[in-house]
Design a protein around this motif. Structure first.
Motif, mmCIF file in Angstrom:
data_model
loop_
_atom_site.group_PDB
_atom_site.id
_atom_site.type_symbol
_atom_site.label_atom_id
_atom_site.label_comp_id
_atom_site.label_asym_id
_atom_site.label_seq_id
_atom_site.Cartn_x
_atom_site.Cartn_y
_atom_site.Cartn_z
ATOM 1 N N TRP A 178 -5.787 -3.316 1.833
ATOM 2 C CA TRP A 178 -6.318 -2.261 2.696
ATOM 3 C C TRP A 178 -7.130 -2.870 3.840
ATOM 4 O O TRP A 178 -7.009 -2.465 4.994
ATOM 5 C CB TRP A 178 -7.178 -1.281 1.899
ATOM 6 C CG TRP A 178 -8.114 -0.517 2.788
ATOM 7 C CD1 TRP A 178 -9.466 -0.630 2.861
ATOM 8 C CD2 TRP A 178 -7.752 0.452 3.792
ATOM 9 N NE1 TRP A 178 -9.969 0.195 3.835
ATOM 10 C CE2 TRP A 178 -8.940 0.868 4.418
ATOM 11 C CE3 TRP A 178 -6.534 0.984 4.216
ATOM 12 C CZ2 TRP A 178 -8.955 1.801 5.458
ATOM 13 C CZ3 TRP A 178 -6.548 1.915 5.245
ATOM 14 C CH2 TRP A 178 -7.746 2.329 5.850
ATOM 15 N N HIS A 179 -7.939 -3.876 3.510
ATOM 16 C CA HIS A 179 -8.746 -4.509 4.557
ATOM 17 C C HIS A 179 -7.852 -5.256 5.558
ATOM 18 O O HIS A 179 -8.164 -5.306 6.752
ATOM 19 C CB HIS A 179 -9.771 -5.457 3.934
ATOM 20 C CG HIS A 179 -10.872 -4.758 3.218
ATOM 21 N ND1 HIS A 179 -11.729 -3.874 3.841
ATOM 22 C CD2 HIS A 179 -11.266 -4.793 1.919
ATOM 23 C CE1 HIS A 179 -12.601 -3.402 2.980
ATOM 24 N NE2 HIS A 179 -12.334 -3.932 1.810
ATOM 25 N N LEU A 211 0.818 -1.213 0.000
ATOM 26 C CA LEU A 211 0.000 0.000 0.000
ATOM 27 C C LEU A 211 0.851 1.263 0.000
ATOM 28 O O LEU A 211 0.477 2.272 -0.604
ATOM 29 C CB LEU A 211 -0.958 -0.008 1.193
ATOM 30 C CG LEU A 211 -2.060 -1.063 1.131
ATOM 31 C CD1 LEU A 211 -2.887 -1.037 2.406
ATOM 32 C CD2 LEU A 211 -2.953 -0.857 -0.083
ATOM 33 N N THR A 212 1.997 1.207 0.660
ATOM 34 C CA THR A 212 2.888 2.364 0.642
ATOM 35 C C THR A 212 3.391 2.620 -0.777
ATOM 36 O O THR A 212 3.426 3.764 -1.258
ATOM 37 C CB THR A 212 4.072 2.146 1.596
ATOM 38 O OG1 THR A 212 3.572 1.973 2.926
ATOM 39 C CG2 THR A 212 5.011 3.334 1.574
ATOM 40 N N ALA A 213 3.788 1.550 -1.470
ATOM 41 C CA ALA A 213 4.240 1.687 -2.861
ATOM 42 C C ALA A 213 3.098 2.144 -3.759
ATOM 43 O O ALA A 213 3.298 2.978 -4.655
ATOM 44 C CB ALA A 213 4.805 0.360 -3.353
ATOM 45 N N ALA A 214 1.911 1.618 -3.518
ATOM 46 C CA ALA A 214 0.755 2.002 -4.339
ATOM 47 C C ALA A 214 0.416 3.473 -4.155
ATOM 48 O O ALA A 214 0.113 4.186 -5.126
ATOM 49 C CB ALA A 214 -0.446 1.141 -3.966
ATOM 50 N N GLN A 215 0.462 3.937 -2.908
ATOM 51 C CA GLN A 215 0.162 5.346 -2.645
ATOM 52 C C GLN A 215 1.191 6.246 -3.333
ATOM 53 O O GLN A 215 0.833 7.283 -3.914
ATOM 54 C CB GLN A 215 0.145 5.594 -1.143
ATOM 55 C CG GLN A 215 -0.362 6.979 -0.748
ATOM 56 C CD GLN A 215 -0.367 7.150 0.753
ATOM 57 O OE1 GLN A 215 0.658 6.976 1.407
ATOM 58 N NE2 GLN A 215 -1.517 7.505 1.320
ATOM 59 N N ALA A 216 2.450 5.846 -3.286
ATOM 60 C CA ALA A 216 3.498 6.636 -3.938
ATOM 61 C C ALA A 216 3.315 6.669 -5.448
ATOM 62 O O ALA A 216 3.683 7.643 -6.106
ATOM 63 C CB ALA A 216 4.866 6.065 -3.587
ATOM 64 N N ALA A 217 2.711 5.582 -5.985
ATOM 65 C CA ALA A 217 2.467 5.506 -7.437
ATOM 66 C C ALA A 217 1.099 6.045 -7.816
ATOM 67 O O ALA A 217 0.646 5.838 -8.945
ATOM 68 C CB ALA A 217 2.603 4.058 -7.897
ATOM 69 N N HIS A 218 0.454 6.731 -6.875
ATOM 70 C CA HIS A 218 -0.895 7.285 -7.097
ATOM 71 C C HIS A 218 -1.887 6.198 -7.518
ATOM 72 O O HIS A 218 -2.726 6.408 -8.374
ATOM 73 C CB HIS A 218 -0.849 8.415 -8.140
ATOM 74 C CG HIS A 218 0.076 9.540 -7.763
ATOM 75 N ND1 HIS A 218 -0.198 10.418 -6.739
ATOM 76 C CD2 HIS A 218 1.300 9.878 -8.252
ATOM 77 C CE1 HIS A 218 0.823 11.286 -6.619
ATOM 78 N NE2 HIS A 218 1.734 10.969 -7.521
ATOM 79 N N ALA A 241 -0.316 7.884 7.682
ATOM 80 C CA ALA A 241 -0.741 8.001 6.278
ATOM 81 C C ALA A 241 -2.141 7.473 6.044
ATOM 82 O O ALA A 241 -2.917 8.028 5.266
ATOM 83 C CB ALA A 241 0.264 7.272 5.381
ATOM 84 N N PHE A 242 -2.486 6.376 6.735
ATOM 85 C CA PHE A 242 -3.752 5.710 6.435
ATOM 86 C C PHE A 242 -4.824 5.871 7.505
ATOM 87 O O PHE A 242 -6.007 5.705 7.219
ATOM 88 C CB PHE A 242 -3.503 4.215 6.175
ATOM 89 C CG PHE A 242 -2.695 3.961 4.945
ATOM 90 C CD1 PHE A 242 -3.254 4.092 3.682
ATOM 91 C CD2 PHE A 242 -1.362 3.577 5.028
ATOM 92 C CE1 PHE A 242 -2.517 3.855 2.525
ATOM 93 C CE2 PHE A 242 -0.603 3.344 3.893
ATOM 94 C CZ PHE A 242 -1.180 3.478 2.637
#
Length: 219
Positions: free
Chosen positions: A193-194, A166-173, A213-214
């Motif tokens: 996420w769940h 999720l951290t990588a996904a958030q950084a990749a928008h 962040a979340f």
């Protein structure tokens, strides 16, 4: 909590009566209704019951369900281990869990009556969560609560994966990303996420930056 829902019409009547009482007494907040599925007919109609507006959760009534079979299901199926081996009981549990997820309400697993046997309780809770898709479970004694919470919490490896993905996904928008050579996109992001949310709700420690962040006030 409404016990022994007979069928869809009975469940709708319960929701309507509770709503009418709330309105009559001037209660502004919605009163969530939890139903107990413990009859054969209710299991047969569980998809329609779960879809009724006003229901928040459905639970499985194991002992009444077994009793309604008039001795055709052995008493061992009411125990912590036996309830996971009899096909008719497992079929009912799976139908209830699937109906709840389809309707976006909470499937709540039945009790374990051997309340002093923490190992049996832990095994039952873990199977209910990981094999049958239940997200909540009843307790009949305060000592059972920590065991159930621990069993329903994701394991550390799952949480670690969720944090990194999720951290990588958030950084990749939220564009597709790769993690250990496996492609991830919005479908798997929802799953992780769940996992992360479940870890947070069950009190598992998360990295400070991940929690901010979340789950921070600005998340």
């Amino acid at each position: 909590m409404v016990p022994k829902l007979a069928d869809t019409a009975d469940a709708q009547r319960a929701v309507d009566v509770i709503k009418a009482a709330r309105v009559k007494h001037g209660v502004a907040r919605v009163v969530p209704v939890h139903g107990l599925i413990e009859t054969l007919k209710a299991v047969q109609q569980v998809d329609a019951i779960a879809a009724l507006p006003g229901l928040e959760s459905l639970s499985f009534g194991l002992m009444d369900f077994v009793s309604e079979h008039r001795g055709a299901i052995p008493a061992t199926a009411m125990g912590a281990a036996g309830q996971f081996s009899h096909p008719l009981v497992m079929q009912a549990k799976l139908k209830i869990a699937a109906a709840c997820h389809a309707a976006h309400i909470t499937p709540s697993h039945c009790v374990v009556t051997e309340f002093k046997d923490k190992r049996a309780l832990s095994n039952a809770a873990e199977r209910a969560c990981r094999e049958l898709g239940y997200t909540r479970m009843w307790s009949i004694h305060p000592d059972q609560i920590p065991v159930i919470i621990e069993a329903f919490a994701p394991v550390s490896a799952e949480v670690d994966d969720a944090v990194e993905i999720l951290t990588a996904a958030q950084a990749a928008h939220w564009a597709p990303t790769s993690y250990h050579g496996v492609l991830h996109d919005r479908a798997s992001y929802r799953h992780y996420w769940h996992v992360l949310e479940r870890a947070w709700l069950t009190g598992q420690p998360l990295p400070a930056e991940t929690e901010a962040a979340f789950f921070g006030s600005d998340a």
